[in-house]
Design a protein around this motif. Structure first.
Motif, mmCIF file in Angstrom:
data_model
loop_
_atom_site.group_PDB
_atom_site.id
_atom_site.type_symbol
_atom_site.label_atom_id
_atom_site.label_comp_id
_atom_site.label_asym_id
_atom_site.label_seq_id
_atom_site.Cartn_x
_atom_site.Cartn_y
_atom_site.Cartn_z
ATOM 1 N N ILE A 249 0.795 -0.897 0.109
ATOM 2 C CA ILE A 249 -0.175 -0.100 0.154
ATOM 3 C C ILE A 249 1.230 1.264 0.176
ATOM 4 C CG2 ILE A 249 -1.875 1.435 1.609
ATOM 5 C CD1 ILE A 249 -3.058 -1.499 -0.064
ATOM 6 N N THR A 250 0.955 2.306 -0.977
ATOM 7 C CA THR A 250 1.603 3.100 -1.139
ATOM 8 C C THR A 250 0.798 4.450 -0.471
ATOM 9 O OG1 THR A 250 0.685 3.830 -3.124
ATOM 10 C CG2 THR A 250 2.527 2.024 -3.374
ATOM 11 N N SER A 251 0.524 5.511 -0.271
ATOM 12 C CA SER A 251 0.519 6.455 0.018
ATOM 13 C C SER A 251 0.102 7.629 -0.323
ATOM 14 C CB SER A 251 1.325 7.925 0.463
ATOM 15 O OG SER A 251 2.429 8.132 -0.874
ATOM 16 N N GLU A 252 -0.382 6.619 -1.641
ATOM 17 C CA GLU A 252 -1.332 7.342 -3.245
ATOM 18 C C GLU A 252 -2.403 6.259 -2.807
ATOM 19 O OE1 GLU A 252 0.739 7.016 -3.243
ATOM 20 O OE2 GLU A 252 2.080 9.290 -4.415
ATOM 21 N N VAL A 253 -2.413 5.311 -2.600
ATOM 22 C CA VAL A 253 -3.524 4.264 -2.044
ATOM 23 C C VAL A 253 -4.340 4.610 -0.245
ATOM 24 C CG1 VAL A 253 -4.280 1.948 -1.763
ATOM 25 C CG2 VAL A 253 -3.243 2.613 -3.631
ATOM 26 N N LEU A 254 -3.701 4.895 0.126
ATOM 27 C CA LEU A 254 -3.939 5.175 1.734
ATOM 28 C C LEU A 254 -4.765 6.280 1.499
ATOM 29 C CD1 LEU A 254 -3.679 3.922 4.663
ATOM 30 C CD2 LEU A 254 -1.663 5.415 4.930
ATOM 31 N N ALA A 255 -4.614 7.168 1.278
ATOM 32 C CA ALA A 255 -4.657 8.210 0.932
ATOM 33 C C ALA A 255 -6.361 8.696 1.001
ATOM 34 C CB ALA A 255 -4.709 9.752 0.354
ATOM 35 N N LYS A 256 -6.867 7.538 0.112
ATOM 36 C CA LYS A 256 -8.858 7.203 -0.849
ATOM 37 C C LYS A 256 -8.984 6.894 0.524
ATOM 38 C CE LYS A 256 -7.527 4.685 -3.930
ATOM 39 N NZ LYS A 256 -7.361 3.327 -4.512
ATOM 40 N N TYR A 257 -8.911 5.882 1.631
ATOM 41 C CA TYR A 257 -9.606 5.475 3.250
ATOM 42 C C TYR A 257 -9.385 5.944 4.106
ATOM 43 C CZ TYR A 257 -9.460 1.620 0.197
ATOM 44 O OH TYR A 257 -9.737 0.539 -0.776
ATOM 45 N N LEU A 258 -8.540 7.655 4.327
ATOM 46 C CA LEU A 258 -8.791 7.719 4.736
ATOM 47 C C LEU A 258 -9.202 9.314 5.132
ATOM 48 C CD1 LEU A 258 -4.409 8.054 6.177
ATOM 49 C CD2 LEU A 258 -6.481 6.994 7.050
ATOM 50 N N PRO A 259 -10.795 9.583 5.338
ATOM 51 C CA PRO A 259 -12.004 10.605 5.099
ATOM 52 C C PRO A 259 -10.984 12.281 5.947
ATOM 53 C CG PRO A 259 -12.434 9.341 6.603
ATOM 54 C CD PRO A 259 -11.162 8.551 6.354
ATOM 55 N N PRO A 260 -11.199 13.783 4.922
ATOM 56 C CA PRO A 260 -10.827 14.590 5.228
ATOM 57 C C PRO A 260 -10.826 15.168 7.061
ATOM 58 C CG PRO A 260 -12.081 15.441 3.478
ATOM 59 C CD PRO A 260 -11.462 13.230 3.927
ATOM 60 N N GLN A 261 -9.917 15.358 7.615
ATOM 61 C CA GLN A 261 -10.508 15.067 9.239
ATOM 62 C C GLN A 261 -10.832 16.999 9.370
ATOM 63 O OE1 GLN A 261 -11.128 13.412 11.272
ATOM 64 N NE2 GLN A 261 -10.088 11.650 11.400
ATOM 65 N N GLY A 262 -11.567 17.367 10.095
ATOM 66 C CA GLY A 262 -12.113 18.901 10.393
ATOM 67 C C GLY A 262 -10.649 19.048 11.175
ATOM 68 N N GLY A 263 -10.851 20.753 10.800
ATOM 69 C CA GLY A 263 -9.668 21.489 12.016
ATOM 70 C C GLY A 263 -10.535 21.756 12.991
ATOM 71 N N GLY A 264 -9.102 22.055 13.959
ATOM 72 C CA GLY A 264 -9.231 22.639 15.276
ATOM 73 C C GLY A 264 -8.318 21.529 15.773
ATOM 74 N N ALA A 265 -7.876 22.111 18.067
ATOM 75 C CA ALA A 265 -7.345 21.793 18.130
ATOM 76 C C ALA A 265 -8.031 19.579 18.333
ATOM 77 C CB ALA A 265 -6.304 21.797 19.172
ATOM 78 N N PRO A 266 -6.745 19.112 19.048
ATOM 79 C CA PRO A 266 -6.952 18.048 18.905
ATOM 80 C C PRO A 266 -6.992 17.936 20.289
ATOM 81 C CG PRO A 266 -4.857 17.901 18.549
ATOM 82 C CD PRO A 266 -5.329 19.027 18.429
#
Length: 406
Positions: A249-266
């Motif tokens: 698995i490359t970073s390009e493939v992995l990026a498809k399964y990681l939904p964008p997270q909203g901003g804000g501090a953890p």
């Protein structure tokens, strides 16, 4: 081999983070005592393992261990579930029944999502913790129990106390020994190990080669926010293992399964959280807005197809508002009234004469809840998960909004 390593192997706990080791060390130290323990941490970090560790290394290990999800029990029956009831104490009580505290006598009881307990039940629980006494629903006889209580929550109880939703005296009684479970983003060195474990489990279960990560994908995995913590990581590993044909698995493939997270501090465990009701209403409003946006896109596409398939429009319509319903007239006539309408849209003309009514926030909540219940065939647990709320909160909303069971 250290005792912490033995515990990890016995309970399948993956990771070498100092924060994780510290939490396990506290659990092992407090296990031989009978002190009440409060486990805190975000949802999905694995809080349920710690009461099991405490029970297994205590003098009560040969007695019963009972885990109770307080958020999954309706408010009207939770006293009966925890403390039992007598025959005829309420409709449907055809016989006397022991509660969890009576069943777990001599053992350990784990109260998950303890912050969801209603106030009357909190008072009953406080009495059990102080004196070991409880009374069945519908009875006047005081009974004794000898249980070790371990509680867990992903809420900030100090915030709940300030808002009057949790008893302060119960908080101090439960939190005799606090254990904070770190979030996944606080232990990035453990993320590749956990991913490899989940991928290997899927490979063994379905008899396929396990997926591996290249260096770039591994770094992307470690730097991701992981709002759902270990539960979300496991979901991603299982998706990739089942869907991707390539096993590297490359970073390009992995990026498809990681939904964008909203901003804000953890938001760390124990950080300030919004009121549960406000958060629920916000999520419902977001879902309504997303549905409205989808409806608007469908409406624009339908009007565009109608204009292309019917009489050519002499002047293109540049104002999108002309294609949408207005408060004065709830049909599409501003843009296309001058042209013949296909018979398929005749039904919408009958509805156009209905007087407009502004949808309130309660109406939007009711509509979203009804949709979720219908999509899940009336199953409240699945509907609550879809609406980002607990099952007990959904039950309360159904009663408040007067929604009939689907």
């Amino acid at each position: 081999m250290t005792e912490i390593t033995t515990v990890k192997q016995r309970f399948g706990i993956i990771g070498s983070s100092p924060l994780l080791d510290r939490a396990l060390e506290v659990a092992l130290r407090v296990a031989p005592t009978d002190l009440t323990v409060l486990v805190t941490g975000e949802s999905g970090v694995g809080k349920e393992f710690f009461p099991q560790v405490i029970h297994a290394y205590s003098a009560r290990k040969h007695s019963k261990y009972i885990a109770v999800n307080c958020a999954a029990i309706p408010e009207g029956t939770i006293d009966s579930e925890l403390f039992g009831h007598e025959k005829g104490s309420f409709t449907g009580a055809v016989e006397a029944r022991k509660g969890y505290f009576e069943e777990a006598d001599g053992g350990t009881i784990f109260l998950d999502e303890v912050a969801e307990l209603p106030h009357p039940t909190q008072a009953r629980l406080l009495r059990v913790l102080q004196t070991g006494e409880f009374i069945r629903v519908g009875s006047s006889k005081v009974q004794k129990t000898n249980v070790r209580v371990v509680a867990a929550t992903n809420m900030n109880l100090q915030e709940a106390i300030a808002q009057g939703r949790f008893r302060e005296d119960l908080y101090y009684r439960l939190g005799t020994v606090p254990i904070t479970v770190p979030s996944l983003r606080e232990r990035p060195e453990d993320i590749p190990l956990l991913f490899r474990k989940f991928a290997a489990d899927v490979a063994v279960q379905y008899r396929m080669p396990a997926v591996t990560l290249d260096d770039a994908a591994r770094e992307m995995l470690k730097s991701y926010y992981w709002r759902g913590n270990i539960r979300q990581l496991k979901n991603v590993a299982e998706q990739i293992s089942a869907i991707e044909q390539t096993r590297v698995i490359t970073s390009e493939v992995l990026a498809k399964y990681l939904p964008p997270q909203g901003g804000g501090a953890p938001m760390h465990a124990g950080a300030m959280r919004m009121d549960d009701t406000m958060s629920t209403e916000r999520e419902l409003l977001y879902k309504v807005l997303f549905d409205m946006r989808a409806d608007i896109n469908d409406l624009k596409r339908m009007i565009s197809e109608l204009a292309k398939g019917g009489v050519p429009c002499p002047e293109p319509v540049h104002d999108v508002k002309a294609l949408l319903p207005t408060t004065a007239q709830s049909s599409y006539v501003p843009a296309v009234a001058a042209y013949p309408q296909p018979p398929v849209y005749a039904e919408s003309e009958e509805v156009a004469d209905e007087p407009p009514r502004e949808m309130t926030k309660a109406d939007m909540q009711r509509e979203q809840i009804v949709r979720a219940l219908r999509r899940n065939n009336g199953r409240r647990r699945e509907a609550a998960a879809e609406l980002f709320m607990s099952e007990r909160t959904l039950y309360r909303k159904i009663k408040e909004l007067g929604i009939e069971e689907i």
